[in-house]
Structure formats: structure tokens, C-alpha cells
Scaffold this motif. Sequence first.
Motif, short mmCIF file in Angstrom:
data_model
loop_
_atom_site.label_atom_id
_atom_site.label_comp_id
_atom_site.label_asym_id
_atom_site.label_seq_id
_atom_site.Cartn_x
_atom_site.Cartn_y
_atom_site.Cartn_z
N GLY A 234 -4.67 37.59 47.12
CA GLY A 234 -3.34 38.13 46.81
C GLY A 234 -3.07 39.41 47.58
N LEU A 235 -4.11 40.23 47.73
CA LEU A 235 -3.97 41.49 48.47
C LEU A 235 -3.74 41.21 49.97
CD1 LEU A 235 -6.78 43.57 46.70
CD2 LEU A 235 -4.30 43.68 46.30
N ILE A 236 -4.35 40.13 50.48
CA ILE A 236 -4.11 39.72 51.87
C ILE A 236 -2.64 39.32 52.04
CG2 ILE A 236 -4.54 37.87 53.55
CD1 ILE A 236 -7.50 37.94 52.65
N MET A 237 -2.15 38.50 51.11
CA MET A 237 -0.75 38.09 51.15
C MET A 237 0.16 39.31 51.11
SD MET A 237 0.21 35.06 51.50
CE MET A 237 1.86 35.46 50.99
N ALA A 238 -0.19 40.25 50.24
CA ALA A 238 0.64 41.46 50.10
C ALA A 238 0.65 42.25 51.40
CB ALA A 238 0.11 42.32 48.95
N ALA A 239 -0.50 42.36 52.06
CA ALA A 239 -0.56 43.09 53.34
C ALA A 239 0.34 42.43 54.38
CB ALA A 239 -2.01 43.12 53.85
N ILE A 240 0.32 41.09 54.42
CA ILE A 240 1.16 40.35 55.38
C ILE A 240 2.63 40.51 55.03
CG2 ILE A 240 1.75 38.03 56.21
CD1 ILE A 240 -1.27 37.32 55.90
N TYR A 241 2.95 40.31 53.77
CA TYR A 241 4.36 40.35 53.34
C TYR A 241 4.96 41.75 53.41
CZ TYR A 241 5.69 35.64 51.94
OH TYR A 241 6.09 34.33 51.96
N ARG A 242 4.18 42.76 53.07
CA ARG A 242 4.70 44.13 53.15
C ARG A 242 4.95 44.52 54.61
NH1 ARG A 242 2.33 48.37 48.72
NH2 ARG A 242 4.41 49.21 48.90
N THR A 243 4.07 44.06 55.49
CA THR A 243 4.26 44.31 56.93
C THR A 243 5.53 43.62 57.41
OG1 THR A 243 1.86 44.48 57.24
CG2 THR A 243 3.17 44.11 59.21
N LEU A 244 5.75 42.40 56.93
CA LEU A 244 6.97 41.65 57.27
C LEU A 244 8.21 42.41 56.80
CD1 LEU A 244 8.31 38.99 58.27
CD2 LEU A 244 7.99 38.11 55.96
N LEU A 245 8.15 42.94 55.58
CA LEU A 245 9.27 43.70 55.02
C LEU A 245 9.56 44.94 55.88
CD1 LEU A 245 11.06 43.28 52.51
CD2 LEU A 245 9.49 44.72 51.22
N ASP A 246 8.48 45.62 56.30
CA ASP A 246 8.63 46.79 57.18
C ASP A 246 9.32 46.41 58.50
OD1 ASP A 246 7.33 48.29 55.26
OD2 ASP A 246 5.39 48.30 56.29
N GLU A 247 8.93 45.25 59.05
CA GLU A 247 9.51 44.78 60.32
C GLU A 247 11.01 44.50 60.16
OE1 GLU A 247 7.95 43.74 63.49
OE2 GLU A 247 6.34 45.05 62.82
N ILE A 248 11.35 43.83 59.05
CA ILE A 248 12.76 43.50 58.79
C ILE A 248 13.58 44.78 58.69
CG2 ILE A 248 14.35 42.52 57.08
CD1 ILE A 248 12.09 40.44 56.46
N GLU A 249 13.04 45.77 57.98
CA GLU A 249 13.74 47.05 57.82
C GLU A 249 13.86 47.76 59.17
OE1 GLU A 249 13.66 50.54 54.54
OE2 GLU A 249 11.75 50.21 55.57
N ALA A 250 12.78 47.76 59.95
CA ALA A 250 12.79 48.42 61.26
C ALA A 250 13.81 47.78 62.21
CB ALA A 250 11.39 48.38 61.87
N ASP A 251 14.04 46.47 62.02
CA ASP A 251 15.02 45.74 62.85
C ASP A 251 16.46 45.96 62.38
OD1 ASP A 251 13.11 44.71 64.50
OD2 ASP A 251 13.05 42.72 63.59
N GLY A 252 16.64 46.72 61.31
CA GLY A 252 17.99 46.98 60.80
C GLY A 252 18.55 45.85 59.96
N PHE A 253 17.63 45.07 59.33
CA PHE A 253 18.03 43.96 58.44
C PHE A 253 18.91 42.92 59.15
CE2 PHE A 253 17.40 47.69 55.61
CZ PHE A 253 16.29 47.22 54.90
N LEU A 254 18.52 42.58 60.37
CA LEU A 254 19.27 41.56 61.13
C LEU A 254 18.78 40.17 60.71
CD1 LEU A 254 19.27 43.31 64.62
CD2 LEU A 254 21.15 43.21 62.96
N VAL A 255 18.99 39.83 59.44
CA VAL A 255 18.45 38.59 58.88
C VAL A 255 19.48 37.46 58.82
CG1 VAL A 255 16.62 39.68 57.52
CG2 VAL A 255 18.93 39.48 56.56
N LEU A 256 20.72 37.75 59.20
CA LEU A 256 21.77 36.73 59.08
C LEU A 256 21.71 35.69 60.20
CD1 LEU A 256 24.72 38.99 57.92
CD2 LEU A 256 23.57 37.24 56.55
#
Length: 278
Positions: A234-256
Motif C-alpha cells: 500500500g505504501l508503494i502504491m501511495a508513493a506512485i500515486y502521490r508522485t502522479l498527483l504532484d505531476e498533475i499539479e505541476a502541469d497545471g491540472f491539464l487533465v481535460l
Amino acid sequence: MSDPHAYCQEKAASSGSSFYYSFLFLPPERRQAITALYAFCREVDDVVDECHDVQVAQAKLEWWRNQVRLVFEGQPQHPVGLALQDVIKHFNLPREQLLEIIDGMQMDLQQTRYLDWKALQLYCYRVASVVGLLSAEIFGHQNRQTLKYAHDLGMAFQLTNIIRDVGEDARRGRIYLPIDELQRFNVPARQILDGVHSDNFKALMAFQTQRARQFYDQAFAQLPKEDRKSQRPGLIMAAIYRTLLDEIEADGFLVLDRRTSLTPLRKIWLAGTTWFKG
């Protein structure tokens, strides 16, 4: 395929999901069990994503409900059911929780919008927190407090998925972001369905990201020290997913109009460093 566990392994590996990387370091029996659970989740999720006729999808979900019943009666027919039959012999997986995952998928057939956070929270609980609770049983725990950690981590993962997939879901006619929050940030649903990025949308996504991070923090705060080692997947998943969240934020939430993802190499690196950190 004659070996049910080989079928589940193929299902998990072909999905390319981050979950797959969190299983890699587990001992064989637990890895086989969590892969069977993941394959079950994929099967019922695929019913909703790939079946465009609602009545056919409903019928398929009913078939899976019956398959769960047969798993516990010792007569499953599907390779995933056969694999799960082995799993429930060794791990304490309640029938009700497997059925609750199907209930979550059923919600996708019945609604495409959520009025408020409370309504969305029920959906997230069924499709993700329940999976977290079942996973915690497979990974093993000594302290029941670990189940609170598993519940909150599931919430965090599902909120991350929702943030990442806003555009993809909109193209299927679904918006998971609560209606009252769209209104609060002055983001009309039509804007999301049309893929129109705006400062208001960016503020709305920053708010969703803050909520996801709160669930990550809450989960980690509740993980007892004695169960940290067993709950490393679960901690591995969290490390991957939190990194993904950081990337999305750094990209300015261009998720559309795009789907942010991490490379397999980066996921393996995050998995390895998290596992050996203990």
C-alpha cells in the motif's frame, strides 16, 4: 487458460496499472492472492467501461454477484472465481465486501453525477476503500487500526484517479466532481464535457487535490508501526500515486485533454525504494 492464477496474473500484467508494481515484492502466496483480488476488480470494472448497453451490463454484474456466491459455496466457474476460492481459504475475505465492490460498479450504471461530497464518498468507499480493506487482510496485520489506514488510503487513491481521469470520464459522459463544488468554483458541467480549461477549473482541481492529500496524510498517521512492514505494498502504491498527483499539479491540472502517467521505469524505481526503505 487452465490455471486460474495464471489467468489473473495475465489480467493484472496487461492492465499496466500501478497496482501491479506494488505486488512485485510480495511472497508468492500473498502475491497470488492480491493478484486474484485485483483481477476480480478489473473484471467487474470492465463490465461498466466496455459494455455500452446498460441492461447487458446490469445482467453481467448480476452474473458476477452469483459468481461471488458460488465462490463461497465452492462451485465457481470463472477463472477469477476459481482463484478467489483458493484465496478465501487462506485469508479472511468477507463475501459482503466483494459484493460491495460490485455495488460500486452498479452506481456507475445508475448515475453520472454526484450531488455533493457525501454522495461521492459512498462511491469511493465501495470501489476503493473496500478494496483497501480486503488488501489489508491479504497483506496481514496485527492491529485493527490498520483497517482505518486502509480505508483512508483507498479514498486517497480513488480521489487521485478521479483527478487524473476528469477528461477521460467526461468523454464517457461522467463527471465525478461533486455538483455543489462545481457551483462553488463556478465551473459549469458543460465546460468540463467540452474540455474547456479555465482558472476556475484549475482552482477546483487544486481543491480536489488538497482533499486527496488530506486522505493520504490521515492514512499514514493511522498506520501502526508494527504493521508498517506487512503493509508496504500500500505504501508503494501511495508513493506512485502521490508522485502522479504532484505531476498533475505541476502541469497545471491539464487533465481535460490528456492523461498524466508515470513511466514503468519510474514506477519500478518508486516501488523498489519504498519497499527497501521498509
